[in-house]
Scaffold this motif. Sequence first.
Motif, short mmCIF file in Angstrom:
data_model
loop_
_atom_site.label_atom_id
_atom_site.label_comp_id
_atom_site.label_asym_id
_atom_site.label_seq_id
_atom_site.Cartn_x
_atom_site.Cartn_y
_atom_site.Cartn_z
N TRP A 249 -5.64 -15.59 -11.39
CA TRP A 249 -5.49 -14.37 -12.19
C TRP A 249 -5.70 -13.12 -11.32
N VAL A 250 -6.81 -13.09 -10.60
CA VAL A 250 -7.14 -11.93 -9.77
C VAL A 250 -6.10 -11.74 -8.67
N SER A 251 -5.65 -12.85 -8.10
CA SER A 251 -4.63 -12.77 -7.06
C SER A 251 -3.29 -12.28 -7.62
N LYS A 252 -2.93 -12.75 -8.80
CA LYS A 252 -1.65 -12.38 -9.41
C LYS A 252 -1.62 -10.91 -9.83
N PHE A 253 -2.69 -10.48 -10.49
CA PHE A 253 -2.71 -9.11 -11.02
C PHE A 253 -3.38 -8.13 -10.06
N ALA A 254 -3.84 -8.65 -8.92
CA ALA A 254 -4.42 -7.81 -7.85
C ALA A 254 -5.52 -6.89 -8.39
N SER A 255 -6.34 -7.43 -9.27
CA SER A 255 -7.42 -6.63 -9.85
C SER A 255 -8.48 -7.55 -10.44
N ALA A 256 -9.74 -7.24 -10.18
CA ALA A 256 -10.86 -7.97 -10.76
C ALA A 256 -11.69 -6.99 -11.57
N GLN A 257 -11.85 -7.28 -12.87
CA GLN A 257 -12.58 -6.39 -13.77
C GLN A 257 -13.57 -7.18 -14.60
N GLY A 258 -14.54 -6.48 -15.16
CA GLY A 258 -15.54 -7.15 -15.97
C GLY A 258 -14.99 -7.72 -17.26
N ASP A 259 -13.94 -7.10 -17.80
CA ASP A 259 -13.37 -7.57 -19.06
C ASP A 259 -12.08 -8.36 -18.86
N THR A 260 -11.88 -8.89 -17.68
CA THR A 260 -10.71 -9.71 -17.40
C THR A 260 -10.62 -10.89 -18.37
N ALA A 261 -9.42 -11.12 -18.90
CA ALA A 261 -9.14 -12.27 -19.79
C ALA A 261 -10.01 -12.27 -21.03
N SER A 262 -10.43 -11.11 -21.49
CA SER A 262 -11.22 -11.05 -22.71
C SER A 262 -10.37 -11.50 -23.91
N GLY A 263 -10.85 -12.49 -24.63
CA GLY A 263 -10.11 -13.03 -25.77
C GLY A 263 -9.02 -14.02 -25.41
N TYR A 264 -8.86 -14.33 -24.12
CA TYR A 264 -7.77 -15.20 -23.68
C TYR A 264 -7.96 -16.64 -24.17
N GLU A 265 -9.24 -16.99 -24.44
CA GLU A 265 -9.51 -18.35 -24.92
C GLU A 265 -8.78 -18.65 -26.22
N LEU A 266 -8.53 -17.62 -27.03
CA LEU A 266 -7.83 -17.84 -28.29
C LEU A 266 -6.37 -18.22 -28.05
N SER A 267 -5.75 -17.63 -27.04
CA SER A 267 -4.37 -17.99 -26.70
C SER A 267 -4.30 -19.42 -26.19
N VAL A 268 -5.31 -19.83 -25.43
CA VAL A 268 -5.35 -21.19 -24.90
C VAL A 268 -5.49 -22.20 -26.04
N ILE A 269 -6.39 -21.92 -26.97
CA ILE A 269 -6.56 -22.80 -28.13
C ILE A 269 -5.28 -22.85 -28.96
N ALA A 270 -4.63 -21.70 -29.10
CA ALA A 270 -3.37 -21.64 -29.85
C ALA A 270 -2.31 -22.50 -29.20
N ALA A 271 -2.24 -22.49 -27.88
CA ALA A 271 -1.26 -23.32 -27.17
C ALA A 271 -1.50 -24.80 -27.45
N CYS A 272 -2.77 -25.20 -27.49
CA CYS A 272 -3.12 -26.60 -27.78
C CYS A 272 -2.73 -26.98 -29.20
N ILE A 273 -3.02 -26.09 -30.15
CA ILE A 273 -2.69 -26.37 -31.54
C ILE A 273 -1.19 -26.47 -31.73
N LEU A 274 -0.45 -25.56 -31.11
CA LEU A 274 1.02 -25.63 -31.18
C LEU A 274 1.53 -26.92 -30.59
N GLY A 275 0.83 -27.42 -29.57
CA GLY A 275 1.24 -28.65 -28.91
C GLY A 275 0.84 -29.91 -29.65
N GLY A 276 0.18 -29.76 -30.81
CA GLY A 276 -0.15 -30.93 -31.62
C GLY A 276 -1.52 -31.52 -31.38
N VAL A 277 -2.39 -30.84 -30.62
CA VAL A 277 -3.74 -31.35 -30.40
C VAL A 277 -4.55 -31.16 -31.68
#
Length: 345
Positions: A249-277
């Motif tokens: 993430w830091v390498s791709k967006f060339a930035s490291a911040q304290g609030d990086t990926a805030s709330g991203y866990e919800l998108s990950v869980i959503a991907a699993c649910i969409l995938g039938g988990v």
Amino acid sequence: MQNTIVQQPDNDSKLAEKKSILANLSKFRELGLLGFIVVISIVVQLRNSNFLTVENITDMLTNTAILSILAVGMMLVLVTRGIDLSIGATLALSGMVVAQVVSNNPGLNPLLAILLGMVIGIICGGIIGCLVSKLGILPIIATLAAMYIFRGLTFTVSGGKWISSYQMPESFLSIGTGSFLGIRYLIIIAIFIYVVSYYFINHSRTGRQIYAVGSNPDSAKVSGISETKILLLVYSVMGGLAGLSGVLWVSKFASAQGDTASGYELSVIAACILGGVSIAGGSGKLSGVILGAFLLGILDNALPLLNVSPFWQTGIEGSIILFAVIVNTLVKRSVERNNLLRRKI
């Protein structure tokens, strides 16, 4: 008596037919998800000819790589009837620490930077695994507390400051932006994770034990499977993948911040649910998770191209996720009901 004999085969055939249809729905769910992706892609392409260009497809795959890597780990956690809300914070912590290290040591090998990020993530995941497996704390409580702790550590380590691209060496930034034979490194890393995970899940004893613990913990215990070791393993793997994702993430967006990926866990869980988990544990396929992540990536890319308002984009994605959950629930209940009915007959 004669009527009963004639009617019984008819009932059995109807039941078998209904069960067959439901079983096929459950078995070929990934095929239906793939078909849905194809339909969406065609519709968007008809509205905007720039959607299915090589450049845009590459961007979509690159942007989806980190999400899909995290979804693989989350699938293992969900299969064991758990959940991990701390992965965004773990990602931010590992990304911040690695960014500081490479900014102070420009000559550091990028592979060592990746290894450092994974070690930080494994430590974070191991702590959560101990809380869940040894102390018996509910996963949602343990990971929620860990989320705040890891996020606080990130701000403490950084002193509330950002680390920008000009402070990072080019060798490190190339992890997220570079390519090999025209294929982005991020895509290559994601594919590598898929292959290793597929072998681990389908062809290893531990992979089968993970599903056994999620399906029926009591039976797994009777069979000699250590639930403590399995839970510690899956949360450590999840942490390691989150640590890896932090570096990417830091390498791709060339930035490291304290609030990086805030709330991203919800998108990950959503991907699993969409995938039938199943959130109830015990079921989930790697192919479905990858397709679920890719569907979210397509929506994130396609909706802006269709000039859909940002206020509607989140609502549309949420509606699709809700629809997927409803379908999963209905199919699962129907299969279980027909299995129960068949046993009675």
